[in-house]
Enzyme design. Sequence first.
Site, PDB file in Angstrom:
ATOM      1  N   ASP A  26       0.922  -1.087  -0.485  1.00  0.00           N
ATOM      2  CA  ASP A  26       0.211   0.164   0.265  1.00  0.00           C
ATOM      3  C   ASP A  26       0.493   1.402   0.048  1.00  0.00           C
ATOM      4  O   ASP A  26       1.832   1.146   0.831  1.00  0.00           O
ATOM      5  CB  ASP A  26      -1.118  -0.022   1.233  1.00  0.00           C
ATOM      6  CG  ASP A  26      -2.404   0.525   0.587  1.00  0.00           C
ATOM      7  OD1 ASP A  26      -2.325   1.505   0.309  1.00  0.00           O
ATOM      8  OD2 ASP A  26      -2.518   1.782   2.296  1.00  0.00           O
ATOM      9  N   GLY A  29      -0.536   5.801  -4.462  1.00  0.00           N
ATOM     10  CA  GLY A  29      -0.936   6.651  -4.997  1.00  0.00           C
ATOM     11  C   GLY A  29      -0.757   8.338  -4.485  1.00  0.00           C
ATOM     12  O   GLY A  29      -0.009   8.710  -4.539  1.00  0.00           O
ATOM     13  N   TRP A  31       2.487   8.170  -2.714  1.00  0.00           N
ATOM     14  CA  TRP A  31       3.922   8.169  -3.057  1.00  0.00           C
ATOM     15  C   TRP A  31       4.197   9.537  -4.452  1.00  0.00           C
ATOM     16  O   TRP A  31       5.015  10.348  -4.639  1.00  0.00           O
ATOM     17  CB  TRP A  31       4.701   6.828  -3.524  1.00  0.00           C
ATOM     18  CG  TRP A  31       5.599   6.744  -3.697  1.00  0.00           C
ATOM     19  CD1 TRP A  31       6.852   6.611  -3.343  1.00  0.00           C
ATOM     20  CD2 TRP A  31       6.630   7.126  -5.169  1.00  0.00           C
ATOM     21  NE1 TRP A  31       8.178   6.824  -3.533  1.00  0.00           N
ATOM     22  CE2 TRP A  31       7.548   6.810  -4.803  1.00  0.00           C
ATOM     23  CE3 TRP A  31       5.884   7.454  -5.899  1.00  0.00           C
ATOM     24  CZ2 TRP A  31       9.146   6.985  -5.991  1.00  0.00           C
ATOM     25  CZ3 TRP A  31       6.927   6.934  -7.836  1.00  0.00           C
ATOM     26  CH2 TRP A  31       8.232   7.218  -7.051  1.00  0.00           C
ATOM     27  N   HIS A  43       2.292   3.950  -9.170  1.00  0.00           N
ATOM     28  CA  HIS A  43       1.733   2.049  -9.610  1.00  0.00           C
ATOM     29  C   HIS A  43       3.441   1.803 -10.315  1.00  0.00           C
ATOM     30  O   HIS A  43       3.270   0.305  -9.951  1.00  0.00           O
ATOM     31  CB  HIS A  43       0.768   1.697 -10.177  1.00  0.00           C
ATOM     32  CG  HIS A  43      -0.349   2.143  -9.592  1.00  0.00           C
ATOM     33  ND1 HIS A  43      -0.793   1.834  -7.833  1.00  0.00           N
ATOM     34  CD2 HIS A  43      -1.806   2.921 -10.030  1.00  0.00           C
ATOM     35  CE1 HIS A  43      -2.105   2.596  -7.848  1.00  0.00           C
ATOM     36  NE2 HIS A  43      -2.554   3.319  -8.819  1.00  0.00           N
ATOM     37  N   SER A  71      -7.354  -5.387  -4.668  1.00  0.00           N
ATOM     38  CA  SER A  71      -8.577  -6.270  -3.707  1.00  0.00           C
ATOM     39  C   SER A  71      -9.740  -6.005  -5.321  1.00  0.00           C
ATOM     40  O   SER A  71     -10.426  -5.192  -5.172  1.00  0.00           O
ATOM     41  CB  SER A  71      -8.115  -5.764  -2.585  1.00  0.00           C
ATOM     42  OG  SER A  71      -8.662  -4.101  -2.416  1.00  0.00           O
ATOM     43  N   GLU A  73     -12.377  -4.885  -3.260  1.00  0.00           N
ATOM     44  CA  GLU A  73     -12.944  -3.672  -3.261  1.00  0.00           C
ATOM     45  C   GLU A  73     -12.412  -2.771  -4.557  1.00  0.00           C
ATOM     46  O   GLU A  73     -12.718  -1.588  -4.732  1.00  0.00           O
ATOM     47  CB  GLU A  73     -12.970  -3.313  -1.801  1.00  0.00           C
ATOM     48  CG  GLU A  73     -13.737  -3.882  -0.891  1.00  0.00           C
ATOM     49  CD  GLU A  73     -13.130  -5.112  -0.081  1.00  0.00           C
ATOM     50  OE1 GLU A  73     -12.247  -5.703  -0.709  1.00  0.00           O
ATOM     51  OE2 GLU A  73     -14.590  -5.979  -0.805  1.00  0.00           O
ATOM     52  N   ASN A  74     -11.117  -2.948  -4.874  1.00  0.00           N
ATOM     53  CA  ASN A  74     -10.344  -1.724  -5.385  1.00  0.00           C
ATOM     54  C   ASN A  74     -11.201  -1.607  -7.084  1.00  0.00           C
ATOM     55  O   ASN A  74     -11.277  -0.561  -7.222  1.00  0.00           O
ATOM     56  CB  ASN A  74      -9.061  -2.441  -5.813  1.00  0.00           C
ATOM     57  CG  ASN A  74      -8.126  -2.281  -4.412  1.00  0.00           C
ATOM     58  OD1 ASN A  74      -7.081  -3.007  -4.204  1.00  0.00           O
ATOM     59  ND2 ASN A  74      -7.802  -1.061  -3.949  1.00  0.00           N
ATOM     60  N   TRP A  75     -12.607  -2.242  -7.985  1.00  0.00           N
ATOM     61  CA  TRP A  75     -12.844  -2.479  -8.500  1.00  0.00           C
ATOM     62  C   TRP A  75     -13.986  -1.185  -8.476  1.00  0.00           C
ATOM     63  O   TRP A  75     -14.003  -0.221  -9.714  1.00  0.00           O
ATOM     64  CB  TRP A  75     -14.058  -3.137  -8.955  1.00  0.00           C
ATOM     65  CG  TRP A  75     -13.234  -4.864  -8.924  1.00  0.00           C
ATOM     66  CD1 TRP A  75     -12.999  -5.589  -8.309  1.00  0.00           C
ATOM     67  CD2 TRP A  75     -13.162  -5.093 -10.459  1.00  0.00           C
ATOM     68  NE1 TRP A  75     -12.402  -7.216  -8.981  1.00  0.00           N
ATOM     69  CE2 TRP A  75     -11.921  -6.053 -10.321  1.00  0.00           C
ATOM     70  CE3 TRP A  75     -12.444  -4.268 -11.244  1.00  0.00           C
ATOM     71  CZ2 TRP A  75     -11.398  -7.307 -11.206  1.00  0.00           C
ATOM     72  CZ3 TRP A  75     -11.456  -5.123 -12.286  1.00  0.00           C
ATOM     73  CH2 TRP A  75     -11.592  -6.235 -12.008  1.00  0.00           C
TER      74      TRP A  75
HETATM   75  C1  IPE Z   1      -5.126  -2.379   0.286  1.00  0.00           C
HETATM   76  O1  IPE Z   1      -5.197  -1.279  -0.554  1.00  0.00           O
HETATM   77  C2  IPE Z   1      -5.104  -3.493  -1.068  1.00  0.00           C
HETATM   78  C3  IPE Z   1      -4.157  -3.526  -1.892  1.00  0.00           C
HETATM   79  C4  IPE Z   1      -2.656  -3.061  -1.311  1.00  0.00           C
HETATM   80  C5  IPE Z   1      -4.322  -4.125  -3.482  1.00  0.00           C
HETATM   81  P1  IPE Z   1      -6.203  -0.166  -0.911  1.00  0.00           P
HETATM   82  O2  IPE Z   1      -5.533   0.737  -0.409  1.00  0.00           O
HETATM   83  O3  IPE Z   1      -7.159  -1.234  -1.784  1.00  0.00           O
HETATM   84  O4  IPE Z   1      -6.733  -0.253   1.340  1.00  0.00           O
HETATM   85  P2  IPE Z   1      -7.794   0.412   2.104  1.00  0.00           P
HETATM   86  O5  IPE Z   1      -8.945   1.014   1.293  1.00  0.00           O
HETATM   87  O6  IPE Z   1      -6.793   1.311   2.395  1.00  0.00           O
HETATM   88  O7  IPE Z   1      -8.209  -0.290   3.461  1.00  0.00           O
HETATM   89  C1  IPE Z   2      -1.857   0.590  -3.053  1.00  0.00           C
HETATM   90  O1  IPE Z   2      -1.622   1.666  -3.412  1.00  0.00           O
HETATM   91  C2  IPE Z   2      -1.921  -0.264  -4.674  1.00  0.00           C
HETATM   92  C3  IPE Z   2      -3.270  -0.681  -4.581  1.00  0.00           C
HETATM   93  C4  IPE Z   2      -4.353  -1.008  -3.903  1.00  0.00           C
HETATM   94  C5  IPE Z   2      -3.837  -1.257  -5.703  1.00  0.00           C
HETATM   95  P1  IPE Z   2      -2.496   2.390  -3.048  1.00  0.00           P
HETATM   96  O2  IPE Z   2      -3.049   2.712  -4.480  1.00  0.00           O
HETATM   97  O3  IPE Z   2      -3.770   2.604  -2.269  1.00  0.00           O
HETATM   98  O4  IPE Z   2      -2.212   3.694  -2.729  1.00  0.00           O
HETATM   99  P2  IPE Z   2      -2.618   4.499  -1.450  1.00  0.00           P
HETATM  100  O5  IPE Z   2      -3.108   4.301  -0.470  1.00  0.00           O
HETATM  101  O6  IPE Z   2      -3.763   5.794  -2.383  1.00  0.00           O
HETATM  102  O7  IPE Z   2      -1.687   5.721  -1.223  1.00  0.00           O
HETATM  103 MG    MG Z   3      -4.095   2.211  -0.207  1.00  0.00          MG
END
Ligand code: IPE
Ligand code: IPE
Ligand code: MG
Length: 257
Positions: A26, A29, A31, A43, A71, A73-75
């Site tokens: 995690d 974004g 970074w 990414h 995840s 939920e990432n959808w």
């Molecule tokens: C968890 O990170 C999922 C992955 C690293 C793939 P998220 O950024 O989606 O988690 P939340 O939403 O902060 O819990």
């Molecule tokens: C983790 O980084 C990558 C995925 C969840 C796919 P994030 O994209 O969640 O980065 P932050 O949490 O917004 O910094």
């Molecule tokens: Mg994140």
Amino acid sequence: MSEFESQALEKLNPHKLPWHVAIIMDGNGRWAMQRSLDRVEGHKAGAESVRVVVKACRELGIKILTLYAFSYENWQRPANEVRSLMNLLVHYLYREFRAIRDNGINVRTIGRSFDLPVRVQKALNRIITGTAHNKAMIMNVALSYGGRDEIVRTTRHLLKEAMEGRIKPEQIDEKLFARYLDTGDLEDPDLLIRTGAEFRISNFLLWQSAYTELYFTDVLWPDFRKEQLLSAILDYQRRERRFGMTSEQLSKIATIS
Ligand code: IPE
Ligand code: IPE
Ligand code: MG
């Protein structure tokens, strides 16, 4: 090799390595935001961390590495971010195919891989079949993965098996249930690392992490490299895993074995 790395390697106990390391990658974004860049750049930088960490785990002798890449939920993220993540994944899988295969790494996935775009599924199938016979390390990628979803799918599968007479309800115990999970016969993670300064599990390996050692770090995933991995493993090696027992019981077991 940096000074820190060689010192850490000296301190590392090769007999106490975590067999299975899982990582919630995690902070990509944030970074990127810190550098006034688009999230996608985070990414991309994160993909380089994946390459470095996979190589480091293989060299150290870690047997299973599970990476939370996307995840369930990432959808819900903006469509263009989801698209970029899928493209980056395809790109990574083609670019790293040979290095992964030639280093004895066996790639697998957990999660709803059937939800993924066809081009991603194709790239995955190529690397999964191309590395199926490799034995040195398992690289297990969690994609469209949610721990609750996995438990529900498993329950549904077991119910179907019971209703169609292939198993009896009394046969369902923790061992059988675990075997029906996406992780199948894989050992539970010993160490779970979460980068990016969040202190939650975000629906990752809910069943499997019952007795996993948790390690949280503020380091954002694109900055997580071999040094940070070694720090996490050293921290893990300083812990006592009691599994509900007492310290005294554990020392007795240690003297017997
Ligand atoms: C968890 O990170 C999922 C992955 C690293 C793939 P998220 O950024 O989606 O988690 P939340 O939403 O902060 O819990
Ligand atoms: C983790 O980084 C990558 C995925 C969840 C796919 P994030 O994209 O969640 O980065 P932050 O949490 O917004 O910094
Ligand atoms: Mg994140």
